[in-house]
Design a protein around this motif. Structure first.
Motif, PDB file in Angstrom:
ATOM      1  N   SER A 169       0.817  -1.215   0.000  1.00 49.53           N
ATOM      2  CA  SER A 169       0.000   0.000   0.000  1.00 49.53           C
ATOM      3  C   SER A 169       0.851   1.265   0.000  1.00 49.53           C
ATOM      4  O   SER A 169       0.348   2.347  -0.324  1.00 49.53           O
ATOM      5  CB  SER A 169      -0.919   0.008   1.234  1.00 49.53           C
ATOM      6  OG  SER A 169      -0.161  -0.043   2.433  1.00 49.53           O
ATOM      7  N   GLU A 185      -6.045   2.937  -7.196  1.00 51.93           N
ATOM      8  CA  GLU A 185      -7.434   2.544  -6.952  1.00 51.93           C
ATOM      9  C   GLU A 185      -7.514   1.287  -6.083  1.00 51.93           C
ATOM     10  O   GLU A 185      -8.357   1.188  -5.184  1.00 51.93           O
ATOM     11  CB  GLU A 185      -8.158   2.320  -8.275  1.00 51.93           C
ATOM     12  CG  GLU A 185      -8.340   3.592  -9.100  1.00 51.93           C
ATOM     13  CD  GLU A 185      -9.117   3.329 -10.373  1.00 51.93           C
ATOM     14  OE1 GLU A 185      -9.436   2.144 -10.630  1.00 51.93           O
ATOM     15  OE2 GLU A 185      -9.404   4.297 -11.103  1.00 51.93           O
ATOM     16  N   ASP A 186      -6.635   0.319  -6.332  1.00 56.18           N
ATOM     17  CA  ASP A 186      -6.611  -0.892  -5.508  1.00 56.18           C
ATOM     18  C   ASP A 186      -6.218  -0.574  -4.073  1.00 56.18           C
ATOM     19  O   ASP A 186      -6.769  -1.140  -3.120  1.00 56.18           O
ATOM     20  CB  ASP A 186      -5.637  -1.914  -6.100  1.00 56.18           C
ATOM     21  CG  ASP A 186      -6.161  -2.539  -7.378  1.00 56.18           C
ATOM     22  OD1 ASP A 186      -7.374  -2.405  -7.645  1.00 56.18           O
ATOM     23  OD2 ASP A 186      -5.369  -3.166  -8.102  1.00 56.18           O
ATOM     24  N   ILE A 203      -6.675   2.288  -2.443  1.00 55.01           N
ATOM     25  CA  ILE A 203      -7.788   2.969  -1.778  1.00 55.01           C
ATOM     26  C   ILE A 203      -8.890   1.981  -1.416  1.00 55.01           C
ATOM     27  O   ILE A 203      -9.445   2.021  -0.309  1.00 55.01           O
ATOM     28  CB  ILE A 203      -8.346   4.089  -2.680  1.00 55.01           C
ATOM     29  CG1 ILE A 203      -7.278   5.185  -2.874  1.00 55.01           C
ATOM     30  CG2 ILE A 203      -9.618   4.674  -2.089  1.00 55.01           C
ATOM     31  CD1 ILE A 203      -7.691   6.268  -3.849  1.00 55.01           C
ATOM     32  N   ALA A 204      -9.199   1.067  -2.340  1.00 53.85           N
ATOM     33  CA  ALA A 204     -10.268   0.100  -2.090  1.00 53.85           C
ATOM     34  C   ALA A 204      -9.913  -0.839  -0.942  1.00 53.85           C
ATOM     35  O   ALA A 204     -10.734  -1.091  -0.049  1.00 53.85           O
ATOM     36  CB  ALA A 204     -10.548  -0.700  -3.360  1.00 53.85           C
ATOM     37  N   THR A 205      -8.694  -1.359  -0.933  1.00 58.04           N
ATOM     38  CA  THR A 205      -8.297  -2.299   0.119  1.00 58.04           C
ATOM     39  C   THR A 205      -8.186  -1.604   1.474  1.00 58.04           C
ATOM     40  O   THR A 205      -8.563  -2.172   2.500  1.00 58.04           O
ATOM     41  CB  THR A 205      -6.963  -2.972  -0.233  1.00 58.04           C
ATOM     42  OG1 THR A 205      -5.964  -1.971  -0.489  1.00 58.04           O
ATOM     43  CG2 THR A 205      -7.107  -3.843  -1.474  1.00 58.04           C
ATOM     44  N   GLN A 206      -7.683  -0.361   1.482  1.00 59.30           N
ATOM     45  CA  GLN A 206      -7.587   0.353   2.746  1.00 59.30           C
ATOM     46  C   GLN A 206      -8.965   0.691   3.301  1.00 59.30           C
ATOM     47  O   GLN A 206      -9.169   0.702   4.515  1.00 59.30           O
ATOM     48  CB  GLN A 206      -6.756   1.630   2.568  1.00 59.30           C
ATOM     49  CG  GLN A 206      -5.270   1.367   2.394  1.00 59.30           C
ATOM     50  CD  GLN A 206      -4.443   2.639   2.459  1.00 59.30           C
ATOM     51  OE1 GLN A 206      -4.966   3.732   2.286  1.00 59.30           O
ATOM     52  NE2 GLN A 206      -3.156   2.484   2.718  1.00 59.30           N
ATOM     53  N   SER A 207      -9.918   0.961   2.428  1.00 61.53           N
ATOM     54  CA  SER A 207     -11.286   1.220   2.878  1.00 61.53           C
ATOM     55  C   SER A 207     -11.891  -0.015   3.528  1.00 61.53           C
ATOM     56  O   SER A 207     -12.552   0.066   4.577  1.00 61.53           O
ATOM     57  CB  SER A 207     -12.148   1.674   1.701  1.00 61.53           C
ATOM     58  OG  SER A 207     -13.492   1.847   2.088  1.00 61.53           O
ATOM     59  N   ILE A 208     -11.628  -1.173   2.935  1.00 54.93           N
ATOM     60  CA  ILE A 208     -12.169  -2.424   3.493  1.00 54.93           C
ATOM     61  C   ILE A 208     -11.574  -2.715   4.855  1.00 54.93           C
ATOM     62  O   ILE A 208     -12.294  -3.013   5.817  1.00 54.93           O
ATOM     63  CB  ILE A 208     -11.914  -3.589   2.509  1.00 54.93           C
ATOM     64  CG1 ILE A 208     -12.710  -3.397   1.230  1.00 54.93           C
ATOM     65  CG2 ILE A 208     -12.279  -4.925   3.166  1.00 54.93           C
ATOM     66  CD1 ILE A 208     -12.387  -4.427   0.158  1.00 54.93           C
ATOM     67  N   ARG A 259     -12.877  -0.322   7.602  1.00 51.23           N
ATOM     68  CA  ARG A 259     -14.227  -0.636   8.072  1.00 51.23           C
ATOM     69  C   ARG A 259     -14.233  -1.887   8.943  1.00 51.23           C
ATOM     70  O   ARG A 259     -14.903  -1.928   9.985  1.00 51.23           O
ATOM     71  CB  ARG A 259     -15.166  -0.812   6.882  1.00 51.23           C
ATOM     72  CG  ARG A 259     -15.406   0.469   6.086  1.00 51.23           C
ATOM     73  CD  ARG A 259     -16.280   0.221   4.876  1.00 51.23           C
ATOM     74  NE  ARG A 259     -16.454   1.440   4.090  1.00 51.23           N
ATOM     75  CZ  ARG A 259     -17.150   1.503   2.963  1.00 51.23           C
ATOM     76  NH1 ARG A 259     -17.728   0.403   2.489  1.00 51.23           N
ATOM     77  NH2 ARG A 259     -17.268   2.658   2.312  1.00 51.23           N
ATOM     78  N   ARG A 267      -3.972  -6.344  -2.386  1.00 48.65           N
ATOM     79  CA  ARG A 267      -4.927  -7.371  -1.972  1.00 48.65           C
ATOM     80  C   ARG A 267      -4.273  -8.411  -1.061  1.00 48.65           C
ATOM     81  O   ARG A 267      -4.908  -8.941  -0.153  1.00 48.65           O
ATOM     82  CB  ARG A 267      -5.539  -8.039  -3.199  1.00 48.65           C
ATOM     83  CG  ARG A 267      -6.415  -7.100  -4.030  1.00 48.65           C
ATOM     84  CD  ARG A 267      -7.098  -7.815  -5.162  1.00 48.65           C
ATOM     85  NE  ARG A 267      -7.955  -6.901  -5.922  1.00 48.65           N
ATOM     86  CZ  ARG A 267      -8.701  -7.260  -6.946  1.00 48.65           C
ATOM     87  NH1 ARG A 267      -8.699  -8.534  -7.347  1.00 48.65           N
ATOM     88  NH2 ARG A 267      -9.445  -6.364  -7.581  1.00 48.65           N
TER      89      ARG A 267
END
Length: 329
Positions: A13, A20-21, A23-28, A31, A268
């Motif tokens: 990261s 984009e990957d 940001i998406a993985t860090q968001s998951i 949460r 990922r």
């Protein structure tokens, strides 16, 4: 010694061009971490402390499995507290190599202690009346108060072996990003941790299952009352730990494989490792709930408190109705 130089490895990261990957993985992971901290941590601590209080208050009549479940409860509470080091994810805790090594040591002590306690409980649960002299001797050790100390000593030794493979002994005061299983460890760290923990436990379970299936005479003697009553919670804890640690150890081995190939992996892959850590931490919460709801001693204590609260609420309702009735008259 080329594989022992881990200065090249970094978190995907932090260096991946796939924004984009990242940001998406860090968001998951953010949460999932918020859910874990808000739900699992307080539930695990409250349930674990209640179970531990119940065991301490009833210490005079604790059986063998009760003592081991109390040890597992203490381990779960400590593991939950150590899991707060992941509360800032997707950001990693910034500390020194020495501080990260201390965190890893205590986390691994809890990890191995729970694993070895599980094996001890399985011996007493699946083969309670074994006539085999070897198993009888093992059961005698486990049935004594020194059994918990022996298990704790084995866990400490296993943790020392694993922490020796961190590869940071020459740079203890250097700043680093830390997690329970540091990214910059030698590949042997993950392999040895898998072998001493999950791999050894899995082989041990297979041996026990074979003994139960092929030697029914070893279980001829009836089980003690506390062992018979605790079978449900022991089997639930074993299944829960197997499921959580299977996912966790698969992630560990995948990370070791990437290190041997000098591959930092993708965002990922980093997400998978973070989720595996949260699953491992969540294991303590499920174990505490299983002990509370399935173990007779803790369940009766909970029902007693609920009954007492219900009686007090009813008493207050009666008092209020009487006082209102007097005012109306």
């Amino acid at each position: 010694m080329g594989s022992h130089n881990m200065s090249w490895i970094q978190y995907p990261s932090h260096v991946s061009p796939a924004v984009e990957d990242v940001i998406a993985t860090q968001s998951i992971i953010s949460r999932c971490t918020h859910v874990y901290v808000a739900l699992c941590v307080p539930l695990s601590l409250a349930t674990g402390l209640f179970n531990l209080t119940t065991f301490v208050r009833c210490r005079a009549k604790l059986g063998v499995l009760d003592m081991q479940l109390s040890g597992l409860t203490v381990t779960g509470i400590l593991m939950t507290l150590l899991s707060l080091s992941a509360a800032s994810r997707p950001n990693y805790m910034l500390t020194t190599n020495l501080g990260c090594g201390v965190l890893s040591f205590f986390a691994n002590v809890c990890y191995f202690t729970a694993q070895y306690l599980q094996g001890a409980m399985l011996i007493l649960t699946l083969l309670p009346g074994s006539s085999c002299h070897l198993l009888w001797g093992i059961q005698g050790v486990l049935s004594s108060a020194a059994g918990l100390a022996t298990i704790g000593g084995c866990a400490i030794c296993s943790s020392l072996i694993v922490v020796a493979l961190l590869g940071t002994s020459g740079e203890l005061h250097r700043a680093t990003l830390c997690q329970v299983d540091p990214l910059t460890t030698w590949p042997e760290y993950e392999i040895v941790k898998f072998s001493l923990g999950f791999g050894l436990a899995l082989a041990f379970k297979l041996i026990l299952l074979v003994l139960c299936a092929t030697q029914p005479a070893w279980r001829a003697a009836p089980a003690q009352r506390d062992i018979a009553s605790a079978r449900g919670v022991v089997l639930t804890v074993v299944l829960n730990m197997f499921a959580c640690r299977l996912f966790y150890n698969m992630a560990l081995l995948q990370r070791a494989g990437r290190k041997l190939q000098r591959d930092m992996g993708s965002p990922r892959d980093e997400l998978l490792m973070n989720l595996a850590e949260l699953v491992l931490f969540g294991e303590s919460c499920i174990n505490a709930l299983a002990t509370l709801l399935l173990h007779k001693l803790c369940r009766l204590a909970l029902m007693g408190i609920l009954g007492h609260l219900t009686q007090r609420c009813r008493g207050r309702g009666v008092d209020n109705s009487v006082s209102l009735h007097r005012v109306a008259s």
